[in-house]
Design an enzyme around this catalytic site. Structure first.
Site, short mmCIF file in Angstrom:
data_model
loop_
_atom_site.label_atom_id
_atom_site.label_comp_id
_atom_site.label_asym_id
_atom_site.label_seq_id
_atom_site.Cartn_x
_atom_site.Cartn_y
_atom_site.Cartn_z
N SER A 189 0.84 -1.21 0.00
CA SER A 189 0.00 0.00 0.00
C SER A 189 0.87 1.26 0.00
O SER A 189 0.65 2.19 -0.77
CB SER A 189 -0.83 0.05 1.29
OG SER A 189 -2.06 -0.56 1.13
N GLN B 77 -8.95 3.32 -0.65
CA GLN B 77 -8.72 3.52 -2.08
C GLN B 77 -9.60 4.63 -2.61
O GLN B 77 -9.17 5.49 -3.38
CB GLN B 77 -8.97 2.21 -2.84
CG GLN B 77 -7.92 1.15 -2.53
CD GLN B 77 -8.17 -0.15 -3.24
OE1 GLN B 77 -9.16 -0.32 -3.96
NE2 GLN B 77 -7.27 -1.09 -3.06
N ARG C 282 -14.28 -6.00 -10.31
CA ARG C 282 -14.39 -5.27 -9.04
C ARG C 282 -15.11 -3.92 -9.22
O ARG C 282 -14.99 -3.29 -10.27
CB ARG C 282 -12.99 -5.08 -8.43
CG ARG C 282 -12.39 -6.45 -8.09
CD ARG C 282 -11.06 -6.33 -7.42
NE ARG C 282 -11.17 -5.68 -6.13
CZ ARG C 282 -10.14 -5.34 -5.40
NH1 ARG C 282 -8.92 -5.59 -5.83
NH2 ARG C 282 -10.31 -4.76 -4.23
N LYS D 170 -13.26 -8.04 -2.98
CA LYS D 170 -11.79 -7.95 -3.00
C LYS D 170 -11.27 -8.72 -4.22
O LYS D 170 -12.03 -8.99 -5.14
CB LYS D 170 -11.22 -8.49 -1.69
CG LYS D 170 -11.56 -7.61 -0.50
CD LYS D 170 -10.90 -6.25 -0.62
CE LYS D 170 -11.32 -5.32 0.49
NZ LYS D 170 -10.81 -3.98 0.28
N SER E 120 -13.37 3.20 2.66
CA SER E 120 -12.38 2.62 1.75
C SER E 120 -11.25 3.61 1.54
O SER E 120 -11.47 4.75 1.10
CB SER E 120 -13.04 2.30 0.41
OG SER E 120 -12.08 2.29 -0.62
N ASP F 105 -7.96 -6.64 5.27
CA ASP F 105 -7.07 -7.55 4.53
C ASP F 105 -6.65 -8.76 5.37
O ASP F 105 -6.12 -9.73 4.83
CB ASP F 105 -5.83 -6.78 4.06
CG ASP F 105 -6.16 -5.80 2.96
OD1 ASP F 105 -7.24 -5.94 2.34
OD2 ASP F 105 -5.36 -4.88 2.71
C1 S3P Z 1 -5.86 -0.52 0.14
C2 S3P Z 1 -7.08 -0.35 0.72
C3 S3P Z 1 -8.00 -1.46 1.01
C4 S3P Z 1 -7.26 -2.79 1.01
C5 S3P Z 1 -6.35 -2.95 -0.16
C6 S3P Z 1 -5.32 -1.84 -0.20
C7 S3P Z 1 -5.03 0.67 -0.11
O1 S3P Z 1 -8.99 -1.52 -0.01
O2 S3P Z 1 -8.20 -3.85 1.04
O3 S3P Z 1 -5.67 -4.19 -0.06
O4 S3P Z 1 -3.87 0.52 -0.53
O5 S3P Z 1 -5.52 1.78 0.09
P1 S3P Z 1 -10.35 -0.67 0.09
O6 S3P Z 1 -10.01 0.76 0.02
O7 S3P Z 1 -11.16 -1.11 -1.11
O8 S3P Z 1 -10.98 -1.09 1.38
#
Ligand code: S3P
Length: 455
Positions: free
Chosen positions: A37, A191, A144, A365, A189, A338
């Site tokens: 990440s 992301q 996704r 996921k 989230s 995760d």
């Molecule tokens: C991540 C956020 C999480 C996580 C992913 C990595 C990131 O996803 O599950 O493995 O790097 O910001 P989500 O934002 O969809 O929850």
């Protein structure tokens, strides 16, 4: 670098996973791969910063390498400087500001990485220089949900079109200057939050984002160190002002989500004791350590720094423990999202029942992880019920798993592949894993790391 990843993929593939022999255990000290990440954020922020960034300890794993390839397709130059002792990379990324990115000559292939695709949507949709991009990914990524990012970006004025009424990749992006404002996310989230923060850097005015529960905050921490004008308004909301970034130096800590597999293995295999060195301990990622401790897990956690405006790192020692079932639900879920597959395996070895609720995000996921864990645990002889948003797991009270002889499938999912390996360590017989190579997405060398710990 990519070649190495593909070679590993071919070499691993199907694997027979053997249990630890009678009276065997796991012991030793390990470093896990650098955090995927944080590494992907470092690559992306460096690509839109002014000047050079030095990224130390960049991982050789699939998703971060994909992100490097994508920013290269956008004209960013990367220089490999040297290798670390653990086989990771020290890189120089030569950013030229957001306006330095150039229109790619082909589809941007984000592989298996939701982080890469969703973050880059924010970067590209807000960049008036990039008039046309198509973003896609592998079979798993193309299933996704993308509308969660596309819809709020469109609220800010973005011009994005996607398959299935903007729900799925491939997505077409026509970059333009966006408006700021206020966005209330329905899903916790990181992301989604990060895609919006990146878009906000280039917007006409400030952008405030609110989330329903705390998600990982690596983007906020890193944006501040690249000089962005960003401030936390409350635990659940953050504001970014239009800002340009300046290149800087980032050291990527070990990946706590990779460490989770080794920590859990040490807790479950009798007589084990394993230490993991220099791993990220950001509190928005360490919820699973609390959960394991609540289950009875013996962990010694030593922080090496304590400044919450930086990434915290430290060492974790885990030793065999008798575990008990608990309820896992509520606002901790985004923090442990995760780690839920490997926590479900821990629950299956505990005494008593574990109930996991409010985790329907697991369905979207890299695979449907509720279904994948239900299948995996069922094949291991565990009594488990699959609910719409969770699992009810009857723990075996330390009794080894009894695999039913079926093949296990990784389902394009690194965490399911690795959970299978940990399950096999405490089984009455070996299991066959189809798709073992998916572990390389976050943890190249995973199977050898486990092998080397077995004594
Ligand atoms: C991540 C956020 C999480 C996580 C992913 C990595 C990131 O996803 O599950 O493995 O790097 O910001 P989500 O934002 O969809 O929850």
């Amino acid at each position: 670098m990519q070649l190495l990843f593909l070679l590993n993929k071919k070499m691993n593939s199907n694997k027979k996973l053997e249990p630890v022999k009678k009276n065997g255990c796991l012991s030793g000290e390990v470093f896990v791969p650098p955090d995927k990440s944080i590494a992907q954020r470092a690559a992306i922020l460096s690509s839109i910063a002014e000047g050079e960034s030095l990224i130390k300890n960049f991982p050789n794993s699939g998703d971060p390498q994909t992100t490097l390839r994508v920013i290269q397709q956008l004209g960013v130059k990367i220089e490999d400087k040297s290798w670390t002792q653990e086989g990771n990379l020290n890189l120089v990324i030569k950013g030229n500001g957001t306006h330095g990115l150039t229109e790619p000559t082909d589809v941007l292939n984000c592989g298996n990485s939701g982080t890469c695709l969703r973050f880059m949507l924010g970067v590209l949709a807000s960049n008036p220089n990039i008039k046309y991009t198509v973003m896609s990914g592998d079979q798993s990524l193309r299933k996704r949900p993308m509308k969660r990012v596309v819809a709020p970006l469109k609220e800010l004025g973005a011009n994005i079109l996607g398959r299935n009424d903007n729900r799925l990749a491939p997505l077409t992006v026509v970059g333009k200057e966006l408006n700021g404002g206020f966005i209330e996310n329905k899903i916790a989230s990181a992301q989604l939050k990060s895609a919006l923060l990146l878009a906000g850097l280039n917007a006409k005015n400030s952008l405030t984002i609110e989330e329903p529960a705390i998600s990982r905050n690596h983007t906020e921490i890193m944006l501040a160190s690249y000089g962005a004008n960003i401030q936390r308004i409350s635990d659940l909301s953050v504001q970014v002002l239009p800002s340009s970034l300046m290149g800087c130096e980032v050291v990527i800590p070990g990946d706590i989500s990779c460490a989770a597999f080794i920590i859990t293995a040490a807790l479950l295999v009798p007589n084990s004791r394993v230490k993991i060195r220099n791993v990220g301990l950001n509190p928005t990622r360490t919820g699973f350590l609390e959960i394991l401790q609540r289950m009875g897990g013996k962990l010694i956690i030593k922080q090496k720094n304590a400044d919450s405006t930086k990434e915290i790192i430290g060492d974790i020692e885990a030793s065999f423990s008798e575990m008990k079932g608990i309820e896992i639900a509520g606002s901790i879920i985004p923090n442990i999202i995760d780690e839920l597959p490997i926590l479900s395996l821990a629950a299956a070895q505990a005494t008593g029942t574990t109930i996991i609720k409010g985790a329907s995000e697991l369905r979207v996921k890299e695979s449907d992880r509720l279904k994948a864990m239900f299948d995996l645990l069922s094949k291991l002889g565990v009594r488990v019920i699959e609910e719409e948003d969770g699992l009810i797991i009857e723990g075996r009270g330390g009794k080894p798993f009894e695999p039913n002889g079926d093949i296990f499938y990784a389902n394009h999912d690194h965490r399911i592949a690795m959970t299978s390996r940990i399950g096999s360590l405490i089984s009455t017989k070996g299991i066959e894993l189809d798709g073992s190579e998916w572990a390389d997405v976050s943890f190249p060398g995973f199977y050898d790391t486990i092998e080397n710990l077995i004594h």
